[in-house]
Design an enzyme around this catalytic site. Sequence first.
Site, PDB file in Angstrom:
ATOM      1  CB  CYS A 119      -0.901  -0.025   1.224  1.00 26.84           C
ATOM      2  SG  CYS A 119      -2.106   1.311   1.288  1.00 26.84           S
ATOM      3  CB  CYS A 147     -14.217  -9.686 -26.626  1.00 25.26           C
ATOM      4  SG  CYS A 147     -13.308 -10.156 -25.145  1.00 25.26           S
TER       5      CYS A 147
END
Length: 296
Positions: A119, A147
């Site tokens: 983080c 796609c």
Amino acid sequence: MIEASKLQSLEEKIKQLTEEEKRVLLHKGTEHPFVGKYTDEKSRGIYTCKLCGTPLFDSSTKFDSHSGWPSFDDAIDGAIKRVPDSDGRRVEIVCANCGSHLGHVFEGEGFTSKNTRHCVNSISLNLIKKSDIKDENLSYAYFAGGCFWGVEYFLQKLSGVKEVVSGFMGGHVKNPSYYEVIRLDTGHLETVEVIYDKNKISYEELAKAFFEIHDPTQTNGQGPDIGKQYLSAIFVNSEEEKKIISKLISKLETNGYKVATKIIEKSEFYPADEGHQNYYDKKGSRPYCHSYVKRF
């Protein structure tokens, strides 16, 4: 704090830091969640230490943890150092080269298969995008044909193609997520960025292959994938590319095909997150709505 032995060599760079950067990098502060410039960043490249420039994280390890800060499930080998946090509970991570504060590391949360979350404060990082690393032999082409997984699968197997990145182009929302594109009217098409060596494969050869690995006559999507985001289009970088595509479309029409593919001026390309890259290779299967059909 940064080690005293490092302070002198970094003195000039430290002087250039803002007060907020000093608070985080030097004094182990934390920026507010959801405000950092890299929290939702999807561009490919290398994240480096804001202070000393050491490469820390590859963008391929970045994922969305919805925590409010950039999250990475791995770091470049030897680039970061783990140290006990002063709160006695968490594990701090710092740049192994200069000691700048980056954030914290958490394990066992189950976000990815590596079960690790670095983080990191955006303010502790710089991003060197792959598009900023120039190679005179490399060129970029952009194709939308349903796609993006299937288009990527076939085009990345061509000799001379260095990399194919799945993403989005042509919309009006900046840096859209996959779910925003498929659920909201963002205007984007699922698009691939093809990075190729122009000395080994030409733009025309790439475009021919594109016309032969999807159905350029379908007007409402591609195969069973129906919707605006699946329409057939080619985003061109120049008048020369536009001329090449127009010539190929004319050939196809001469061969009896009613081509629906649109020619559109290139706009900003937004890479999809890592989970959408190399999908079929990771899955070990083949596309269900793309296949090769000789048309020229």
